[in-house]
Design a protein around this motif. Structure first.
Motif, PDB file in Angstrom:
ATOM      1  N   CYS A 173      26.602  11.348  18.792  1.00 32.60           N
ATOM      2  CA  CYS A 173      25.708  11.176  17.377  1.00 32.60           C
ATOM      3  C   CYS A 173      24.720  12.116  17.168  1.00 32.60           C
ATOM      4  O   CYS A 173      24.078  12.598  18.114  1.00 32.60           O
ATOM      5  N   CYS A 174      24.276  12.356  15.770  1.00 32.74           N
ATOM      6  CA  CYS A 174      23.387  12.906  15.566  1.00 32.74           C
ATOM      7  C   CYS A 174      21.930  12.342  15.452  1.00 32.74           C
ATOM      8  O   CYS A 174      21.908  11.320  14.606  1.00 32.74           O
ATOM      9  N   LYS A 175      21.031  12.732  16.226  1.00 37.55           N
ATOM     10  CA  LYS A 175      19.521  12.124  16.236  1.00 37.55           C
ATOM     11  C   LYS A 175      18.422  13.239  16.684  1.00 37.55           C
ATOM     12  O   LYS A 175      18.799  14.111  17.184  1.00 37.55           O
ATOM     13  N   GLU A 176      17.153  12.503  16.845  1.00 39.10           N
ATOM     14  CA  GLU A 176      16.016  13.405  16.981  1.00 39.10           C
ATOM     15  C   GLU A 176      16.189  13.542  18.491  1.00 39.10           C
ATOM     16  O   GLU A 176      16.317  12.731  19.265  1.00 39.10           O
ATOM     17  N   CYS A 228       0.872  -1.237  -0.019  1.00 40.76           N
ATOM     18  CA  CYS A 228       0.120   0.045  -0.009  1.00 40.76           C
ATOM     19  C   CYS A 228       0.936   1.462   0.016  1.00 40.76           C
ATOM     20  O   CYS A 228       1.857   1.388   0.689  1.00 40.76           O
ATOM     21  N   GLN A 229       0.409   2.112  -0.625  1.00 38.32           N
ATOM     22  CA  GLN A 229       1.288   3.334  -1.009  1.00 38.32           C
ATOM     23  C   GLN A 229       0.609   4.775  -0.922  1.00 38.32           C
ATOM     24  O   GLN A 229      -0.493   4.845  -1.109  1.00 38.32           O
ATOM     25  N   SER A 230       1.232   5.830  -0.097  1.00 38.53           N
ATOM     26  CA  SER A 230       0.367   6.904   0.134  1.00 38.53           C
ATOM     27  C   SER A 230       0.222   7.654  -1.668  1.00 38.53           C
ATOM     28  O   SER A 230       1.010   7.386  -2.424  1.00 38.53           O
ATOM     29  N   ALA A 231      -0.808   8.010  -1.686  1.00 37.25           N
ATOM     30  CA  ALA A 231      -1.281   8.857  -2.818  1.00 37.25           C
ATOM     31  C   ALA A 231      -0.309   9.844  -3.194  1.00 37.25           C
ATOM     32  O   ALA A 231       0.125  10.203  -4.404  1.00 37.25           O
ATOM     33  N   GLN A 232       0.058  10.751  -2.213  1.00 39.57           N
ATOM     34  CA  GLN A 232       0.928  11.825  -2.526  1.00 39.57           C
ATOM     35  C   GLN A 232       2.254  11.615  -1.466  1.00 39.57           C
ATOM     36  O   GLN A 232       2.236  10.677  -0.541  1.00 39.57           O
ATOM     37  N   GLU A 233       3.239  12.232  -2.110  1.00 35.90           N
ATOM     38  CA  GLU A 233       4.545  12.657  -1.325  1.00 35.90           C
ATOM     39  C   GLU A 233       4.351  13.254   0.112  1.00 35.90           C
ATOM     40  O   GLU A 233       3.422  14.325   0.190  1.00 35.90           O
ATOM     41  N   VAL A 234       4.710  12.530   1.237  1.00 34.04           N
ATOM     42  CA  VAL A 234       4.277  13.315   2.336  1.00 34.04           C
ATOM     43  C   VAL A 234       5.751  13.836   3.085  1.00 34.04           C
ATOM     44  O   VAL A 234       6.966  13.500   2.804  1.00 34.04           O
ATOM     45  N   ASP A 235       5.780  14.830   4.169  1.00 34.19           N
ATOM     46  CA  ASP A 235       7.030  15.370   4.599  1.00 34.19           C
ATOM     47  C   ASP A 235       7.293  14.359   5.549  1.00 34.19           C
ATOM     48  O   ASP A 235       6.573  13.750   6.448  1.00 34.19           O
ATOM     49  N   MET A 236       8.891  14.018   5.405  1.00 30.53           N
ATOM     50  CA  MET A 236       9.300  13.024   6.104  1.00 30.53           C
ATOM     51  C   MET A 236      10.888  13.836   6.886  1.00 30.53           C
ATOM     52  O   MET A 236      11.932  13.188   6.294  1.00 30.53           O
ATOM     53  N   PRO A 237      10.864  14.892   7.662  1.00 30.68           N
ATOM     54  CA  PRO A 237      12.205  15.464   8.103  1.00 30.68           C
ATOM     55  C   PRO A 237      12.933  14.208   8.731  1.00 30.68           C
ATOM     56  O   PRO A 237      12.508  13.184   9.363  1.00 30.68           O
ATOM     57  N   TYR A 238      14.295  14.441   8.764  1.00 32.69           N
ATOM     58  CA  TYR A 238      15.482  13.578   9.269  1.00 32.69           C
ATOM     59  C   TYR A 238      16.480  14.324   9.753  1.00 32.69           C
ATOM     60  O   TYR A 238      16.957  15.339   9.647  1.00 32.69           O
ATOM     61  N   CYS A 239      17.309  13.770  10.708  1.00 33.86           N
ATOM     62  CA  CYS A 239      18.579  14.309  11.320  1.00 33.86           C
ATOM     63  C   CYS A 239      19.636  13.958  10.524  1.00 33.86           C
ATOM     64  O   CYS A 239      19.906  12.623  10.137  1.00 33.86           O
ATOM     65  N   VAL A 291       9.998  14.198  12.715  1.00 28.53           N
ATOM     66  CA  VAL A 291      10.904  14.621  13.486  1.00 28.53           C
ATOM     67  C   VAL A 291      10.788  16.252  13.340  1.00 28.53           C
ATOM     68  O   VAL A 291      10.741  16.862  12.222  1.00 28.53           O
ATOM     69  N   GLU A 292      10.906  16.824  14.604  1.00 22.49           N
ATOM     70  CA  GLU A 292      10.636  18.155  14.682  1.00 22.49           C
ATOM     71  C   GLU A 292      12.076  18.733  14.918  1.00 22.49           C
ATOM     72  O   GLU A 292      12.435  20.107  15.051  1.00 22.49           O
ATOM     73  N   GLN A 293      12.817  18.300  15.656  1.00 23.52           N
ATOM     74  CA  GLN A 293      14.248  19.049  16.334  1.00 23.52           C
ATOM     75  C   GLN A 293      15.413  17.781  16.340  1.00 23.52           C
ATOM     76  O   GLN A 293      15.024  16.671  16.545  1.00 23.52           O
ATOM     77  N   CYS A 294      16.571  18.101  15.949  1.00 22.30           N
ATOM     78  CA  CYS A 294      17.762  17.295  16.092  1.00 22.30           C
ATOM     79  C   CYS A 294      18.713  18.004  16.826  1.00 22.30           C
ATOM     80  O   CYS A 294      18.994  18.859  16.913  1.00 22.30           O
ATOM     81  N   GLY A 295      19.732  16.938  17.343  1.00 21.49           N
ATOM     82  CA  GLY A 295      20.881  17.138  18.259  1.00 21.49           C
ATOM     83  C   GLY A 295      21.851  16.340  18.378  1.00 21.49           C
ATOM     84  O   GLY A 295      21.471  14.988  17.929  1.00 21.49           O
ATOM     85  N   CYS A 296      22.901  16.582  19.120  1.00 25.64           N
ATOM     86  CA  CYS A 296      24.022  15.535  19.476  1.00 25.64           C
ATOM     87  C   CYS A 296      23.800  15.191  20.525  1.00 25.64           C
ATOM     88  O   CYS A 296      23.895  15.674  21.596  1.00 25.64           O
TER      89      CYS A 296
END
Length: 739
Positions: free
Chosen positions: A684-687, A650-661, A712-717
Motif C-alpha cells: 500500500c501507498c503510505k508515508e 476552531c479554524q486556521s485563519a489561512q489554508e495550510v500545506d497538508m501533503p498526502y500520499c 508528510v515529506e516522503q511517500c512509498g509502497c
C-alpha cells in the motif's frame, strides 16, 4: 564465183569456202547446215524454236526460260524488219479460279493477207480445237495461199512450206519453229531475238534491254477490242530481282518427277528437262487443277519427238491418258499429215512429228475429210447423212433401215419394223403399265411396269414408346412399307430414357439405362443395383440410422469444427475455445436452425507501452489476453494540498500545506511453481518520512489555539497482509477536528 566486167564479159573467180565450224545452240537444239547468201558454201546455224505451256511458261528462241501471267493479247513474234510479212500473236486468259494464273487460249498468225487463229475453247479438260480464218471456221485439213493446217486430235499444226515455218497449238500450249536462214537476228516479242544469244532476249519495243523477260512481256500488248484494259505500261521498268524459283513440287502426288525419271531418260542427252521441270513445279504450286501438270510432260515429250526420241509416257500417269475415237489408236509420234488413199506423190507432206490419234498399223485414211481408216484403198465408200459407208453396207438412220446400193450408188431406206411389245403383269401395288421407248432400241417401244407412288394405298402407323416409324421401299416394290424400329433408349412405364440416365424403378436401388441391347425388344436394358449407403461422415458429423422409410440414414452434425493452420478442434454446442498461445481469440459453437456454426470473436487490448510502466509492475490481466502495469504517473507519490484545519469549532485563519500520499502499488496473485500454490503479494501507498508542524487556530470566542499536525515529506509502497480484500481508495478533502 562469176563477175560481170564489161561488154557482156564474165570473169570466173574461184571462191574457197571456209572450213565448217561446230557451234553450240543455246536452246539445246541440234545445229543445222544452211547455205550462205551466194548459195555456195554451207555453215552451221541454230533454228529458232519458241515454246510455251502451262500458265504459261516460255522458252525463247535462244532457250531462255521464264514464266508470265499476263491476261491480254501480246506479240509473240514480230519481224524487226518486215521481210516475210509474218506476225504471231498470243491471247492469254486467267484459267484458275483460285489464283491469278493465265493460260494461252489462242494463237493468231498474220501472214501476207491472211489472218488465221488457232483456238482452244476448253482450257481445262478435253481440248476443243478450231481454226478460224478472218473469223470464220475452217474445214480441216486446210491448204490455201501457201498455208497448210491439219488437226492431229491433240494439236492444230500450221505450216508455211515456203518459209519452213511450223506452228503448233493445243491443250498443251504452243510451239513456233522458224528457220534461222529466213528469220535469224530479225525477231522480237515474247519469244525474244533469234540470234543464239540469251543476253538480249528480254528486249522492249525500240531495242532497250531489261533484266527480266517477265517484265519485258508487259510491254508487248496488242490492241484487242475484247480486252480494252490492256494498255502499255507508261514508264520504263526498273530493275527488280525476280523471286527465287520453287525447287520442289508443292503436292506430294505431283507428276513432275517423271520428267527426271527413267521414263524420259532416253531423251535427256538430247533435250534437257530442266526448264520443263521448273515449269511443272510452278504449276504444281500455283494451279489448283493438277491436270495442268500434264502440259509440262507433253511439251517435253513433243520436244523429244522433234529431236528423234519417241517417249511412251502417258501410261505412267493417271490424269494424262490419251483417248482416241473408235477406229483410231494413240501414238506418241506420228506424221502430221497421215497417209491417205488420195495422197499425191508429187506433193511433199509436212515434215513434222506429233502425237495424236492415228489409223492402226496396216491401215490408212480413206481421205482427209472422212477420217475413216481402211485396209485397202480400192474399197468404194459413199457419204450419207454426214457419214461414210461402203457399197452394199446396211445401216440404220433415223429409225429407217438403209442400204448403200452399189448399182445405183445411192442410199435407199424404208421404215424399221419393230417386234410386238411383250405383255407385262403389273398387279403389284403402285405399278402402272406404261408404253415407252425401248432402252435397247430407241426406234421401238415396249411395255414396262412403271412405279407411280401417288397410286399407293394410304397407311398410317403409330409406334409404341421407344420405337420410331421407318418408311422404306424394298427392292422390286413401288409402295413404301412402314415398320417400327427400336430407338437407342430404355422404356419404363411408357417413358423413354437416354443411355446413362437414371431410371426410377425400385426403391433403395440405383437403376440406370445402359448401352446393352435387349435381344427380345431391341431396346436398351435397365440395370439396377442396391444402393450403397455412405456411412462415413465428415469430421463433426455422426451417422444416424433413419426411422422413416428412407433407404439410408444420414450424417447429423454434432460438433463445430475449427481449423487453425491445419489443426482441427471439435467444439460442442455452447463451448468456447481459444487457441493455445492466443487467449485474445475466441471460438464459440452456436446453433443456427439445424446447423452448428463456430462464431469467432477477438478481444482488442488497449494500447500498451512498457516504457510507461513502473519497474516490475507488468503482468497479464485476468482475461489472460492483455498486459497491464502500474504506470509511472499513477505510482505511489507525494501529493500537495492546501486546506483549512478545523478542530472543535476552531479554524486556521489561512489554508495550510497538508501533503498526502496517493497512487498504486504492485499487488498481484499468481501461481508459484516453487510453492505449488497461489502466491499473494500486497502493498500500500503510505508515508515513509514525515515531521510535526504547528498551526494557530482561531476560535469563535476570538481565542487563538496552537495545533500540531503531521506534515508528510516522503511517500512509498510498503508490504502489508493480503488477508482482507483490498479497498478502493477514494481521495477526499481532509479536515481535522480537535478531540
Amino acid at each position: 564465183m562469176a563477175r560481170c566486167i564489161e561488154n557482156n564479159t564474165i570473169e570466173i573467180i574461184p571462191y574457197e569456202c571456209p572450213p565448217l565450224q561446230n557451234i553450240t545452240c543455246t536452246n539445246g537444239k541440234k545445229p543445222v547446215l544452211v547455205y550462205d547468201e551466194y548459195y555456195c558454201c554451207q555453215y552451221y546455224t541454230c533454228d529458232c524454236v519458241c515454246e510455251g505451256w502451262g500458265d504459261p511458261h516460255y522458252i525463247t528462241f535462244d532457250g531462255l526460260f521464264y514464266s508470265y501471267q499476263g491476261n491480254c493479247t501480246y506479240v509473240l513474234m514480230k519481224e524487226i524488219l518486215p521481210i516475210h510479212n509474218l506476225e504471231i500473236y498470243i491471247d492469254n486468259v486467267f484459267c484458275d479460279p483460285t489464283e491469278d494464273v493465265s493460260c494461252p487460249r489462242s494463237i493468231t498468225v498474220a501472214y501476207v493477207s491472211q489472218v488465221i487463229t488457232l483456238i482452244n475453247h476448253n482450257l481445262i479438260g478435253t481440248a476443243q480445237l478450231e481454226a478460224l480464218k478472218n473469223g470464220k471456221s475452217l474445214n480441216l485439213p486446210y491448204s490455201q495461199q501457201g498455208v497448210k493446217i491439219v488437226n492431229s486430235g491433240l494439236n492444230l499444226i500450221l505450216e508455211i512450206p515456203r518459209l519452213k515455218v511450223v506452228i503448233t497449238f493445243g491443250i498443251t500450249g504452243f510451239s513456233v519453229t522458224l528457220p534461222f536462214q529466213y528469220f535469224g537476228k530479225n525477231t522480237q516479242g515474247h519469244c525474244g531475238t533469234c540470234n543464239n544469244n540469251q543476253a538480249d532476249d528480254c528486249m522492249l519495243p525500240g531495242g532497250k534491254l531489261v533484266e527480266s523477260c517477265a517484265v519485258m512481256a508487259d510491254y508487248w500488248p496488242v490492241e484487242d477490242p475484247y480486252k480494252p484494259n490492256c494498255p502499255t505500261p507508261p514508264a520504263l521498268p526498273t530493275s527488280a530481282p525476280e523471286p527465287p524459283p520453287t525447287l520442289a513440287p508443292c503436292k506430294p502426288d505431283s507428276m513432275c518427277d517423271l520428267l527426271k525419271s527413267s521414263v524420259f531418260a532416253e531423251c535427256h542427252p538430247f533435250v534437257s528437262p530442266e526448264n520443263f521441270y521448273r515449269g511443272c513445279v510452278f504449276d504444281s504450286c500455283h494451279v489448283s487443277n493438277p491436270i495442268v501438270e500434264c502440259t509440262s510432260l507433253q511439251t517435253y515429250a513433243a520436244a523429244c519427238a522433234q529431236a528423234g526420241v519417241c517417249i511412251y509416257w502417258r501410261n505412267h500417269t493417271t490424269l494424262c491418258t490419251g483417248e482416241c475415237p473408235s477406229g483410231k489408236v494413240y501414238k506418241p509420234c506420228g506424221p502430221v499429215e497421215q497417209p491417205t488413199c488420195e495422197d499425191n506423190p508429187s506433193e511433199p507432206p509436212m515434215n513434222y512429228t506429233t502425237e495424236g490419234c492415228f489409223c492402226p498399223d496396216g491401215m490408212k485414211l480413206f481421205n482427209q475429210e472422212s477420217g475413216i481408216c481402211v485396209e485397202k484403198c480400192g474399197e468404194q465408200i459413199i457419204q450419207c447423212c454426214g457419214l461414210f459407208f461402203q457399197f452394199n453396207e446396211r445401216f440404220e438412220y433415223k429409225c429407217q433401215d438403209c442400204i448403200c446400193e452399189e448399182s445405183t450408188k445411192t442410199v435407199s431406206c424404208k421404215p424399221k419394223v419393230c417386234p410386238p411389245p411383250a405383255t407385262t403383269n403389273c398387279s403389284a401395288p403402285g405399278f402402272v403399265l406404261v408404253n415407252q421407248t425401248s432402252p435397247s432400241d430407241p426406234c421401238c417401244s415396249t411395255y414396262v411396269c412403271q412405279c407411280q407412288a401417288n397410286t399407293c394405298p394410304v397407311t398410317n402407323m403409330n409406334c409404341p414408346a421407344g420405337y420410331k416409324p421407318v418408311v422404306s421401299v424394298p427392292v422390286g416394290k413401288c409402295c413404301p412399307e412402314h415398320t417400327c424400329e427400336p430407338k437407342r433408349v430404355c422404356v419404363h412405364r411408357e417413358t423413354e430414357y437416354q443411355p446413362g440416365s437414371s431410371v426410377p424403378v425400385i426403391a433403395c436401388q440405383d437403376c440406370t439405362c445402359s448401352n446393352e441391347i435387349d435381344p427380345k425388344s431391341g431396346l436398351l436394358k435397365i440395370i439396377c443395383v442396391f444402393q450403397q449407403c455412405k456411412e462415413s461422415c465428415e469430421l463433426g458429423y455422426e451417422y444416424v440410422e433413419s426411422d422413416s422409410d428412407e433407404c439410408c440414414g444420414k450424417c447429423v452434425q454434432t460438433h463445430c469444427v475449427v481449423n487453425i493452420n491445419g489443426t482441427k478442434q471439435l467444439l460442442t454446442q455452447g463451448e468456447t475455445w481459444s487457441p493455445p498461445g492466443n487467449k485474445c481469440e475466441h471460438y464459440t459453437c452456436v446453433k443456427n436452425g439445424e446447423t452448428l456454426t463456430a462464431s469467432h470473436s477477438q478481444t482488442v487490448c488497449p494500447p500498451f507501452q512498457e516504457s510507461n510502466c513502473q519497474p516490475d509492475t507488468i503482468q497479464t490481466a485476468a482475461n489472460g489476453c492483455c498486459k497491464i502495469c502500474v504506470e509511472k504517473e499513477k505510482g505511489c507519490k507525494l501529493m500537495s494540498m492546501k486546506t483549512h484545519i478545523t478542530v472543535n469549532g476552531c479554524q486556521s485563519a489561512q489554508e495550510v500545506d497538508m501533503p498526502y500520499c496517493e497512487g498504486s502499488c504492485n499487488t498481484y496473485t499468481m501461481y508459484s511453481e516453487a510453492a505449488a500454490a497461489m502466491e499473494h503479494s500486497c502493498s500500500c501507498c503510505k508515508e515513509i518520512n514525515f515531521s510535526n508542524r504547528t498551526a494557530d487556530l482561531v476560535c469563535l470566542n476570538g481565542d487563538t489555539v496552537p495545533y500540531t499536525y503531521m506534515y508528510v515529506e516522503q511517500c512509498g509502497c510498503t508490504s502489508t497482509d493480503c488477508i482482507r480484500a483490498a479497498r478502493h481508495h477514494v481521495r477526499r478533502k481532509r479536515s481535522f477536528t480537535l478531540l
